[in-house]
Scaffold this motif. Structure first.
Motif, PDB file in Angstrom:
ATOM      1  N   ALA A 333       1.492  36.592  51.974  1.00  0.00           N
ATOM      2  CA  ALA A 333       1.781  37.434  53.143  1.00  0.00           C
ATOM      3  C   ALA A 333       1.502  38.901  52.842  1.00  0.00           C
ATOM      4  N   LEU A 338       1.122  40.513  56.369  1.00  0.00           N
ATOM      5  CA  LEU A 338       2.019  39.800  57.270  1.00  0.00           C
ATOM      6  C   LEU A 338       3.465  40.023  56.831  1.00  0.00           C
ATOM      7  N   ALA A 343       8.152  36.720  61.276  1.00  0.00           N
ATOM      8  CA  ALA A 343       7.017  35.796  61.320  1.00  0.00           C
ATOM      9  C   ALA A 343       7.499  34.429  61.793  1.00  0.00           C
ATOM     10  N   THR A 344       6.574  33.604  62.264  1.00  0.00           N
ATOM     11  CA  THR A 344       6.926  32.256  62.718  1.00  0.00           C
ATOM     12  C   THR A 344       6.348  31.216  61.763  1.00  0.00           C
ATOM     13  N   THR A 366      12.212  34.753  58.571  1.00  0.00           N
ATOM     14  CA  THR A 366      11.138  34.065  59.280  1.00  0.00           C
ATOM     15  C   THR A 366      11.735  33.083  60.289  1.00  0.00           C
ATOM     16  N   CYS A 418       1.505  29.489  65.264  1.00  0.00           N
ATOM     17  CA  CYS A 418       2.486  30.054  64.322  1.00  0.00           C
ATOM     18  C   CYS A 418       1.743  30.927  63.312  1.00  0.00           C
ATOM     19  N   ASP A 419       2.511  31.649  62.509  1.00  0.00           N
ATOM     20  CA  ASP A 419       1.909  32.440  61.432  1.00  0.00           C
ATOM     21  C   ASP A 419       1.698  31.594  60.179  1.00  0.00           C
TER      22      ASP A 419
END
Length: 547
Positions: A333, A338, A343-344, A366, A418-419
């Motif tokens: 990340a 990120l 975040a997802t 997250t 999603c991430d």
């Protein structure tokens, strides 16, 4: 519970009804029966369907004798055939076995357990004979290795040697069911891919799809994983082809102890150290340790890792694979820019690895919007409470029926926007057929071999960051190493010390992989594999060839 579809070719309706009733009484396997009363009807059924096994009477209205078997056998295309015979036709049944029948059963002497066992073993034997090396997972592991070997110009002698394991053991082992007269025979394996780097290390899995090819692939990946982490181990793996959810606790213990005795000459604290894997846990390791220790006459805690803390297990081992994956996700990340906060994430698999991955991601801020297990997938765009999911699974064993989310299939789960997508279940989940539908920024592999070679290339083209399995799920073997070291020293580290050491090793491996990836313009998987294979190659060349 496993399920077997059986084609019964029997012209006597009373005998066919008896077979159906006998198989309905067995609780270990669900048998689905399709009955026909002549050979032609059986052949017609085979032209449209593929049962798991065939139960064949040799005397039928439209065919008699060995010719009945030969016609069915030729049409069966590797489906196992079990012959039904009368007392006066035993010589004919023996000839059918010589011609390829898996077994024969004498009418009038059949009971439910004998019938069910014969059919189960016929299916297992056929799988063993046809599928041991013909494994998609082994093919994937070998293709990944060959790609890396080509890029790094690996010596072709080493390339040939490292394509297959150095030692393999295949056993058939009996164990008693709770009904004392019922003895089950299953296939077991232990594979050592590489003996050059020190003792071999690898888990034991209990699963109905375990085979020599799958275990060999896992042992190969373990070799690269240990070398990438700079651990003094070679890769190994073991397993038993059985569905552990069909077993009681007593049956599981008897199976484990018998399997241990079958492989006991191959394992040892200085030779080969098992650990838990899919379908096994710290209790199974405790039984394995006890069985081994009983044979030596004193306790040998270092024979396994992943055992209970009370028996010398390490703090932090149970959640180590999930924790290690999250450590690597954090590093990835940072490279991607990120933020973990907000975040997802979607996590496929809610066993030990998946549930701990989801829990630890949530602790970092997250939002976990999707999870799944073998029964269902769950999706909530507002976020799922991992603590609530864990409590639900503790009460209900599975995620199916969880009320605070929308149910989706495992395939739909992979395609959620999603991430971070973390496949932590089975192999071959991300393929050329679905990779274009992924809507994630990062794939973080907690499972072994979840991404096919074709899908890897497309992920690279799409710019999706991939944390490969040899790096992403290496936390388990790393803390297993810590446990082994603590056991050999008779000394215990604190949980903070273990997590700190784990993070340091994984971050170092990530940075070395990143450096090689950027320097040689490689995808992360190939860079990680080369990093591990290079260390193995150097060790092999340093030791030389004996004699």
């Amino acid at each position: 519970m496993s399920e077997i579809l059986v084609l019964v070719v029997e012209d006597n309706p009373l005998q066919a009804k008896l077979i159906e009733e006998l198989l309905s009484e067995t609780g270990d396997t669900k048998f689905t029966i399709y009955c026909v009363d002549c050979l032609e009807a059986g052949l017609n059924y085979l032209s449209q369907n593929r049962p798991d096994a065939i139960l064949l009477d040799l005397t039928l209205p439209d065919s008699e004798g060995l010719q009945t078997f030969l016609r069915m056998h030729n049409a069966a295309d590797n489906i196992p055939v079990v012959v039904l015979t009368g007392n006066d036709d035993l010589s004919l049944a023996a000839k059918a076995v010589e011609a390829g029948a898996q077994d024969y059963l004498v009418k009038g002497k059949i009971d439910g357990h004998r019938l069910a066992r014969s059919l189960r073993l016929a299916v297992k034997r056929t799988h063993a004979e046809q599928q041991e090396w013909n494994s998609p997972m082994l093919h994937l592991a070998q293709q990944q290795f060959l790609k890396a070997a080509q890029i790094m110009s690996l010596d072709e002698n080493l390339r040939e040697r490292l394509l297959f394991p150095q030692r393999t053991l295949v056993v058939t082992l009996p164990f008693r069911r709770d009904r004392y007269s019922h003895v089950e025979t299953v296939f077991g394996y232990r594979v050592q891919h590489l003996l050059t780097m020190g003792p071999t290390k690898g888990g034991i899995r209990y699963h109905e799809d375990v085979g020599l090819g799958e275990v060999s692939a896992l042992a190969m990946w373990m070799s690269w994983k240990c070398a990438l982490m700079r651990l003094p181990f070679g890769g190994a793996k073991g397993g038993v082809r059985i569905d552990p959810t069909d077993l009681t606790g007593h049956e599981l213990q008897r199976l484990t102890r018998r399997y241990t005795m079958e492989i006991i000459e191959m394992i040892g604290p200085e030779k080969d150290i098992p650990a838990p894997d899919m379908g096994t846990n710290e209790q199974v390791m405790a039984w394995l340790m006890d069985t081994y220790s009983q044979q030596l006459g004193y306790s040998v805690p270092t024979i396994v890792t992943g055992k209970p803390v009370a028996l010398g297990g390490s703090l932090g081992r149970r959640e180590a694979t999930g924790r290690g994956l999250v450590y690597v996700i954090e590093e990835a990340a940072k490279v991607m820019g990120l933020s973990m906060q907000g975040a997802t994430a979607v996590v496929q698999g809610f066993g030990n690895v998946g549930s701990n991955t989801a829990r630890l991601l949530e602790e970092l801020g997250t939002k976990v919007i999707g999870v799944s297990d073998v029964t269902t997938g769950l999706y909530n765009p507002k976020g799922l409470s991992v603590a609530d999911l864990l409590q639900y699974v503790e009460n209900n064993r599975v995620l199916k029926g969880y009320p605070h989310a929308e149910e989706v299939t495992n395939q739909e789960l992979l395609e959620l926007k999603c991430d971070i997508l973390a496949p932590c279940a089975m192999q071959n989940q991300i393929t050329a057929g679905n990779v274009e539908k992924l809507q994630c920024k990062m794939v973080a592999e907690g499972a072994n071999g979840p991404t096919t070679l074709e899908a890897d290339e497309i992920l690279k083209e799409r710019g999706i960051f991939v944390v490969p399995d040899v790096l992403g799920n290496a936390g388990g073997v790393t803390v297993s190493y810590f446990e082994w070291v603590q056991g050999t020293q008779n000394y215990m580290w604190t949980l903070d010390e273990i997590n700190s050491r784990l993070k340091k090793i994984l971050v170092d491996a990530f940075q070395r992989t990143r450096g090689r990836s950027e320097k040689q313009n490689l995808d992360f998987r190939t860079a990680a594999l080369i990093e591990g294979i290079e260390r193995v190659a150097e060790a092999k060349l340093r030791r030389g060839l004996f004699p």
